[in-house]
Design a protein around this motif. Structure first.
Motif, PDB file in Angstrom:
ATOM      1  N   HIS A 102     -23.580  -0.631  24.200  1.00 45.04           N
ATOM      2  CA  HIS A 102     -22.651  -0.790  25.320  1.00 45.04           C
ATOM      3  C   HIS A 102     -23.406  -1.243  26.570  1.00 45.04           C
ATOM      4  N   TYR A 103     -24.570  -0.615  26.825  1.00 48.51           N
ATOM      5  CA  TYR A 103     -25.383  -0.970  27.997  1.00 48.51           C
ATOM      6  C   TYR A 103     -25.855  -2.420  27.922  1.00 48.51           C
ATOM      7  N   ARG A 104     -26.264  -2.838  26.742  1.00 47.10           N
ATOM      8  CA  ARG A 104     -26.732  -4.222  26.562  1.00 47.10           C
ATOM      9  C   ARG A 104     -25.596  -5.212  26.793  1.00 47.10           C
ATOM     10  N   ARG A 116     -25.014  -5.459  30.525  1.00 47.50           N
ATOM     11  CA  ARG A 116     -26.097  -6.218  31.160  1.00 47.50           C
ATOM     12  C   ARG A 116     -25.971  -7.712  30.897  1.00 47.50           C
TER      13      ARG A 116
END
Length: 546
Positions: free
Chosen positions: A538-540, A543
Motif C-alpha cells: 500500500h505504501y509503495r 509513493r
C-alpha cells in the motif's frame, strides 16, 4: 435451518459476508483486467449475473429485507447494472408460500374469533405469495368473493434484524468502495427503511387503495377493488376478488371481442394522469397487477408499492422542460438540483456542458428518424454524466422511472403500433397550461423544438433502464482508487483477525487449553505477516502516485 433463519447473528453473518465477497470479486476483476474491450465487458456481465443470481437465491431462502432490498434496487436504474436489475426483478414472483395453518391462526388472532364466523369458505393454497404477504381467495358469509392478504410469519421481526445487517453493509460500502463516495448512502438507507416499514403496515396499503378508488370513481373504464375495512388490520387486508386475465393476454381480449387499441389508450390515459399530475401513483404496474375483465374494464390491484409526485416537483419539472425549449441549461441544472437529483459535490458547470452537448447531438433531427445508432451514441454520452457526476434519484423518482418503463413496455406488448407521441402531445399541452413560457416564444421555434423535447426524456429513460452495463471508466485513476480501497479492506480485516487471535490465545492459555491457545497464536502470526505485507504494498502504491 428454520431456527437459524430467524437468528440475528446468523442473518448478519450471511448478509455481511455476501457483501464483502461481492466487493472482493469486483476488486479482483479490476486488478486482472486493465483494458476494457468487448471480451472484458462480456466477462464483467457474467460476473455480475453470477453475483445477482447468488443474491436472488439467498434472498428467496432467507426472505425478509433481502427480498425487499432486491426489489428496491431493481428500481434503481441510476446506479444498478442492467444485468443485476434483470435478475433481481425475478424476486417478485419467486417467494416460497407459507403454511395455511399460520395464516388461519393469524386471521383468528386479528379477528378475535374463528374464521368461519366471517367466512363461508377459503382456499388453503395461496393464489399469490409475496415477500410480505400471502394472498388467499375466500367467500364471505354474505356471498361476496374476496382476496385476503395475510402478513408473513415473523416478517416484522426479521426486517428489523436485517436493518442492523444492512447498516453494517452500508458502512462497508461507504468506507471501502468508490460507490460509497459517489452515492448518498445515508439517504439511500433512510429510503429503504422508510419504504419497507410502510409496506409492512397493511392499513397503509388500505389507505392507498381507498385513495385510488376515490380518485378514479368517475372513470368507468378503470376498476379499483373495494376493501372490507371491518376485517382489515395492520396484518390482514380484505378486498374485493377480481376475476380477469393479465393485461398482456391478447388471446383473452380477442376471445371477448375487446378493442385492443381502445384498451391501450385507456391504460395510457390512466397512467399519464398519475405521472404528470401531483399526487400518488401506482409504482408497481406489472402485468399481474393490471387485469382485463370480460366486459373490457381494466382492473388495478395491489397498492403496496406507491410513489408520490409533489406539486412543487411538478412545477419544477415544467420549468425543466422549458429550460430545454429555450436552450437555457442553467435552468435545467438548477431544476435537477432543486428536485434533489444532484448530490452536493457535483460539478454543475461540467454537468451543464455535458447535458448541452448531449442534446445537441440530435437537436436538428426528428424522433421519427431516431434509430439504434443514435440511441447508442446518446446512451454513451449520458453514461459520461452518470460516471463523472454524483447523481442519485430520490426514491419516488426511481419508482416513477421504473413505472413509466413498465407501462410503456405493456403498451407496446399489447399494441406494437401504439403512437405514444400522438397521444402525449395534447396532454403535455394541457399540462403546461396557459401563461407559460411556451406562449412567449414563436410558434415556429416551438414547433422546431418540440421533437427533441419529446425525444430527450424518452432517450434518457432508455439509458436509465439499461443502467451501467457498459460503463467506460477513467482507467488509470479508477484503477488506483480501487487498489487503495482494496488495501484498506485487507488491512482492516487483518487487524480484526489479529484481535480475534489475541482473544482466543488469552482464553485458551488462561484455561490451560493449549490447542485453542495455539490456534489463537497462529491467527496472530498469519495475519501479522499479512498486514505487514499489505502495508508495504500500500505504501509503495501511494509513493508511486506522488
Amino acid at each position: 435451518m428454520k431456527t437459524l433463519k430467524y437468528n440475528l447473528i446468523y442473518r448478519c453473518i450471511v448478509i455481511v459476508w455476501m457483501a464483502i465477497k461481492f466487493i472482493f470479486k469486483i476488486y479482483f476483476f479490476y486488478f486482472r483486467h486493465s483494458i476494457w474491450d468487448n471480451k472484458t465487458k462480456y466477462k464483467w456481465d457474467r460476473l455480475l449475473a453470477k453475483m445477482a443470481k447468488e443474491y436472488r437465491v439467498k434472498a428467496e431462502r432467507l426472505g425478509g429485507v433481502l427480498i425487499k432490498v432486491g426489489q428496491f434496487l431493481s428500481t434503481r436504474t441510476d446506479f444498478m447494472p442492467e444485468v443485476f436489475i434483470r435478475e433481481l426483478a425475478k424476486l417478485v414472483d419467486h417467494v416460497p408460500p407459507m403454511p395455511f395453518d399460520y395464516a388461519e391462526k393469524m386471521l383468528e388472532k386479528e379477528w378475535r374469533t374463528t374464521i368461519d364466523v366471517h367466512l363461508k369458505s377459503i382456499t388453503k393454497s395461496s393464489i399469490a405469495s409475496a415477500s410480505i404477504g400471502e394472498v388467499y381467495r375466500a367467500v364471505l358469509k354474505d356471498g361476496t368473493a374476496v382476496a385476503i392478504k395475510v402478513r408473513r410469519k415473523r416478517i416484522e421481526e426479521v426486517f428489523h434484524k436485517d436493518f442492523i445487517a444492512l447498516r453494517i453493509v452500508f458502512w462497508i460500502l461507504k468506507v471501502f468502495t468508490n460507490f460509497g463516495k459517489k452515492a448518498d448512502l445515508k439517504a439511500l438507507y433512510s429510503e429503504l427503511v422508510y419504504v419497507m416499514d410502510r409496506e409492512l403496515d397493511f392499513k397503509q396499503e388500505l389507505a392507498f387503495g381507498k385513495y385510488f378508488k376515490e380518485r378514479y370513481q368517475d372513470n368507468q373504464t378503470i376498476h379499483i377493488p373495494f376493501y372490507i375495512e371491518s376485517l382489515s388490520t395492520d396484518k390482514v387486508l380484505v378486498m374485493e376478488w377480481i376475476e380477469g386475465a393479465k393485461i398482456t393476454d391478447i388471446g383473452f381480449m380477442r376471445s371477448h371481442r375487446i378493442n385492443i387499441e381502445q384498451t391501450t389508450k385507456v391504460l395510457f390515459d390512466f397512467y399519464m394522469d398519475q405521472f404528470m399530475n401531483p399526487g400518488k401513483f401506482h409504482a408497481d404496474p406489472h402485468a399481474g397487477n393490471i387485469l382485463m375483465q370480460k366486459d373490457g374494464t381494466i382492473a388495478i390491484i395491489d397498492f403496496g408499492m406507491i410513489g408520490e409526485i409533489k406539486k412543487r416537483d411538478t412545477e419544477q419539472f415544467k420549468v425543466l422542460v422549458q429550460g430545454f425549449i429555450i436552450d437555457n441549461y442553467d435552468i435545467v441544472v438548477d431544476c435537477l438540483d432543486k428536485m434533489n437529483f444532484i448530490l452536493p459535490n457535483a460539478d454543475k458547470k461540467k454537468l451543464k456542458k455535458v447535458i448541452k452537448e448531449t442534446v445537441e447531438l440530435y437537436q436538428n433531427g426528428s424522433i421519427k428518424n431516431f434509430n439504434s445508432k443514435t440511441m447508442e451514441k446518446l446512451i454513451e454520452e449520458i453514461r459520461v454524466i452518470i460516471k463523472e457526476q454524483p447523481i442519485q434519484l430520490p426514491a419516488d423518482y426511481a419508482y416513477l422511472i421504473r413505472a413509466i418503463a413498465i407501462v410503456a413496455g405493456i403498451l407496446f406488448a399489447i399494441n406494437p403500433e401504439t403512437d405514444i407521441i400522438k397521444w402525449a402531445k395534447p396532454k403535455i399541452k394541457d399540462w403546461f397550461g396557459a401563461g407559460t413560457i411556451i406562449k412567449s416564444i414563436t410558434k415556429q421555434y416551438a414547433k422546431n423544438a418540440s421533437e427533441p423535447i419529446l425525444s430527450y426524456p424518452r432517450a434518457l429513460l432508455g439509458f436509465l433502464e439499461s443502467g451501467e452495463k457498459n460503463r467506460t471508466w477513467d482507467k488509470e485513476k479508477e484503477y488506483y482508487r480501487l487498489r487503495h480501497h482494496f488495501y484498506l479492506l485487507i488491512e482492516s480485516i487483518s487487524f480484526i483477525m489479529m484481535v480475534i487471535g489475541i482473544v482466543i490465545a488469552v482464553y485458551g492459555f488462561s484455561l490451560a487449553l493449549e490447542s485453542i491457545g495455539i490456534i489463537g497464536l497462529s491467527l496472530i502470526g498469519v495475519f501479522l505477516i499479512l498486514i505487514n505485507i499489505i502495508l508495504v504494498m500500500h505504501y509503495r502504491m501511494i509513493r508511486s502516485r506522488k
